[in-house]
Design an enzyme around this catalytic site. Structure first.
Site, PDB file in Angstrom:
ATOM      1  N   ASP A  13       9.528   0.239 -12.739  1.00  0.00           N
ATOM      2  CA  ASP A  13       9.110  -1.161 -12.481  1.00  0.00           C
ATOM      3  C   ASP A  13       9.486  -2.139 -13.770  1.00  0.00           C
ATOM      4  O   ASP A  13       9.942  -1.414 -14.908  1.00  0.00           O
ATOM      5  CB  ASP A  13       7.597  -1.193 -12.484  1.00  0.00           C
ATOM      6  CG  ASP A  13       7.074  -2.655 -12.021  1.00  0.00           C
ATOM      7  OD1 ASP A  13       7.594  -3.026 -11.286  1.00  0.00           O
ATOM      8  OD2 ASP A  13       6.375  -2.916 -12.902  1.00  0.00           O
ATOM      9  N   SER A  14       9.403  -3.344 -13.519  1.00  0.00           N
ATOM     10  CA  SER A  14       9.635  -4.020 -14.849  1.00  0.00           C
ATOM     11  C   SER A  14       8.668  -4.157 -15.708  1.00  0.00           C
ATOM     12  O   SER A  14       9.096  -4.394 -17.182  1.00  0.00           O
ATOM     13  CB  SER A  14       9.717  -5.691 -14.221  1.00  0.00           C
ATOM     14  OG  SER A  14       8.612  -6.029 -13.600  1.00  0.00           O
ATOM     15  N   TYR A  45      10.659  -9.730 -14.601  1.00  0.00           N
ATOM     16  CA  TYR A  45      11.987  -9.812 -13.941  1.00  0.00           C
ATOM     17  C   TYR A  45      11.912 -11.005 -12.862  1.00  0.00           C
ATOM     18  O   TYR A  45      13.009 -11.370 -12.561  1.00  0.00           O
ATOM     19  CB  TYR A  45      12.164  -8.481 -13.101  1.00  0.00           C
ATOM     20  CG  TYR A  45      12.771  -7.406 -13.765  1.00  0.00           C
ATOM     21  CD1 TYR A  45      12.839  -7.190 -15.290  1.00  0.00           C
ATOM     22  CD2 TYR A  45      13.287  -6.506 -13.145  1.00  0.00           C
ATOM     23  CE1 TYR A  45      13.221  -6.451 -15.831  1.00  0.00           C
ATOM     24  CE2 TYR A  45      13.922  -5.382 -14.122  1.00  0.00           C
ATOM     25  CZ  TYR A  45      14.037  -5.254 -15.357  1.00  0.00           C
ATOM     26  OH  TYR A  45      14.469  -4.045 -15.997  1.00  0.00           O
ATOM     27  N   CYS A  76       9.169  -2.118  -8.040  1.00  0.00           N
ATOM     28  CA  CYS A  76       9.031  -3.724  -8.520  1.00  0.00           C
ATOM     29  C   CYS A  76       9.791  -4.259  -7.443  1.00  0.00           C
ATOM     30  O   CYS A  76      11.104  -3.987  -6.942  1.00  0.00           O
ATOM     31  CB  CYS A  76       9.956  -3.861  -9.762  1.00  0.00           C
ATOM     32  SG  CYS A  76      10.136  -5.581 -10.195  1.00  0.00           S
ATOM     33  N   THR A  78      10.784  -7.470  -7.131  1.00  0.00           N
ATOM     34  CA  THR A  78      11.966  -8.306  -7.594  1.00  0.00           C
ATOM     35  C   THR A  78      13.297  -7.480  -7.685  1.00  0.00           C
ATOM     36  O   THR A  78      14.093  -8.009  -7.323  1.00  0.00           O
ATOM     37  CB  THR A  78      11.654  -9.011  -9.014  1.00  0.00           C
ATOM     38  OG1 THR A  78      10.334  -9.416  -8.739  1.00  0.00           O
ATOM     39  CG2 THR A  78      12.639  -9.990  -9.257  1.00  0.00           C
ATOM     40  N   GLU A 161      -1.698  -9.609 -16.079  1.00  0.00           N
ATOM     41  CA  GLU A 161      -1.335  -8.945 -17.291  1.00  0.00           C
ATOM     42  C   GLU A 161      -2.273  -9.611 -18.465  1.00  0.00           C
ATOM     43  O   GLU A 161      -2.222  -9.008 -19.375  1.00  0.00           O
ATOM     44  CB  GLU A 161       0.136  -9.138 -17.602  1.00  0.00           C
ATOM     45  CG  GLU A 161       0.961  -8.656 -16.566  1.00  0.00           C
ATOM     46  CD  GLU A 161       2.308  -8.146 -17.225  1.00  0.00           C
ATOM     47  OE1 GLU A 161       2.718  -8.322 -18.289  1.00  0.00           O
ATOM     48  OE2 GLU A 161       2.945  -7.118 -16.353  1.00  0.00           O
ATOM     49  N   CYS A 195       4.384  -8.099  -4.161  1.00  0.00           N
ATOM     50  CA  CYS A 195       4.427  -8.212  -5.636  1.00  0.00           C
ATOM     51  C   CYS A 195       3.424  -6.802  -6.178  1.00  0.00           C
ATOM     52  O   CYS A 195       2.381  -6.850  -5.782  1.00  0.00           O
ATOM     53  CB  CYS A 195       4.155  -9.290  -6.428  1.00  0.00           C
ATOM     54  SG  CYS A 195       4.175  -9.226  -8.411  1.00  0.00           S
ATOM     55  N   HIS A 197       1.690  -6.575  -8.702  1.00  0.00           N
ATOM     56  CA  HIS A 197       0.424  -7.043  -9.459  1.00  0.00           C
ATOM     57  C   HIS A 197      -0.465  -7.673  -8.749  1.00  0.00           C
ATOM     58  O   HIS A 197      -1.836  -7.431  -8.812  1.00  0.00           O
ATOM     59  CB  HIS A 197       0.739  -8.031 -10.482  1.00  0.00           C
ATOM     60  CG  HIS A 197       1.464  -7.628 -11.687  1.00  0.00           C
ATOM     61  ND1 HIS A 197       2.689  -6.959 -11.673  1.00  0.00           N
ATOM     62  CD2 HIS A 197       1.318  -7.623 -12.974  1.00  0.00           C
ATOM     63  CE1 HIS A 197       2.916  -6.856 -12.756  1.00  0.00           C
ATOM     64  NE2 HIS A 197       2.345  -7.212 -13.634  1.00  0.00           N
TER      65      HIS A 197
HETATM   66  N1  DGL Z   1       6.874  -6.042 -10.832  1.00  0.00           N
HETATM   67  C1  DGL Z   1       7.564  -7.332 -10.540  1.00  0.00           C
HETATM   68  C2  DGL Z   1       7.290  -7.464  -8.754  1.00  0.00           C
HETATM   69  O1  DGL Z   1       6.981  -6.706  -8.174  1.00  0.00           O
HETATM   70  C3  DGL Z   1       6.449  -8.109 -10.857  1.00  0.00           C
HETATM   71  C4  DGL Z   1       6.385  -8.665 -12.564  1.00  0.00           C
HETATM   72  C5  DGL Z   1       7.736  -9.159 -12.980  1.00  0.00           C
HETATM   73  O2  DGL Z   1       8.102 -10.429 -12.707  1.00  0.00           O
HETATM   74  O3  DGL Z   1       8.474  -8.477 -13.598  1.00  0.00           O
HETATM   75  O4  DGL Z   1       8.200  -8.399  -8.524  1.00  0.00           O
END
Ligand code: DGL
Length: 276
Positions: A13-14, A45, A76, A78, A161, A195, A197
């Site tokens: 993950d990012s 990301y 992730c 993204t 976050e 996403c 989060h």
């Molecule tokens: N993990 C990213 C997603 O699921 C969200 C956090 C980011 O923007 O890096 O898209």
């Protein structure tokens, strides 16, 4: 013939959000070994260009392969939206045809047709995920009759976050995006939380959604789909080690990772710093 060395399943993950996915994968597949890599030093990301997300994700995938993983899950959205297809089609054949990289978008879109009566589906995601159009493309590949509307929610990741997902300030941003999506298409009866989060904002999202709207949370869906994948691919399953161990890696400082990871994951984490 040289015996192939078994390795852990890697979750990438990012940053921290993929921990919500790992939580659920672990619930469905508790006996497997996992390594988790959060690229916290370069997160988020969601606001970055296609090229940058692709480069970062490819670096991470190569690293995770070199650490022994045969199977990498891009937790992730993204990265799944902007890098997965290229990595699968362009890079894997040159790196190692026997290894696999899977994402979270495909399993999440497979369920929407069954859930939706109106065939109007909504997606919440980062700006990057929304701009990539991956959700509408993937949903319409499987179900051309579904109308997909998307809403980018750039404030939702920072709210989570910063541990503000339960605060009154979060209500403002959740209400705003829920309203926008439903104004855009009042017939929506199913919404994908696209996403990592957003499950932490679920309580607030539900507060502003009419009760008949179904919410697709990815963790369980990805966990079930991975379980099914390993049953259908016994060769890959054999290469996944099963001691029930978990190791965490971050491109940030270990202590900083541990502090925030607690929002997403229960338990004491065995974390190491890693340079990509
Ligand atoms: N993990 C990213 C997603 O699921 C969200 C956090 C980011 O923007 O890096 O898209």
């Amino acid at each position: 013939m040289e015996r192939i060395k078994n390795g852990p399943i890697a979750i990438f993950d990012s940053g921290y959000g993929g921990l919500t996915v790992l939580n659920k994968i672990k619930k469905h597949l508790p006996h497997y070994d996992y390594i988790y890599l959060g690229d916290n030093a370069r997160t988020p990301y969601g606001t970055r260009s296609f090229e940058v997300v692709y480069d970062y994700t490819l670096e991470a995938v190569k690293k995770l392969f070199s650490m022994g993983a045969h199977l990498v899950i891009l937790a992730c959205n993204t990265a799944s939206a902007k890098a997965l297809r290229n990595i699968q089609q362009k890079d894997l054949p040159n790196i190692d045809v026997s290894r696999r990289v899977l994402g979270v978008i495909r399993p999440s879109v497979e369920v929407v047709d069954e859930l939706s009566d109106t065939k109007h589906v909504g997606v919440f995601g980062t700006l990057g995920t929304v701009q990539s159009e991956s959700y509408p493309i993937e949903i319409n590949k499987l179900y051309p009759n579904i109308k997909v509307s998307q809403e980018a929610c750039p404030m939702w990741v920072p709210l989570v976050e910063n541990n503000e997902f339960g605060s009154a300030g979060a209500d403002y941003f959740v209400h705003k995006h829920v309203d926008r999506l439903l104004t855009n298409d009042p017939l929506i009866d199913t919404i994908v939380l696209g996403c990592t989060h957003y499950p932490l904002l679920l309580k607030k999202i539900k507060k502003y959604l009419p009760t008949h709207i179904q919410i697709v949370e990815q963790g369980d869906i990805v966990g079930e789909s991975l379980k099914d994948y390993l049953i259908r691919h016994p060769g890959m399953d054999e290469k996944c080690s099963k001691e029930g161990e978990m190791h965490f890696y971050t491109t940030e400082q270990v202590e900083k990772f541990k502090q925030t990871a607690g929002i997403f994951f229960d338990g004491d984490l065995n974390v190491e710093h890693l340079v990509l």
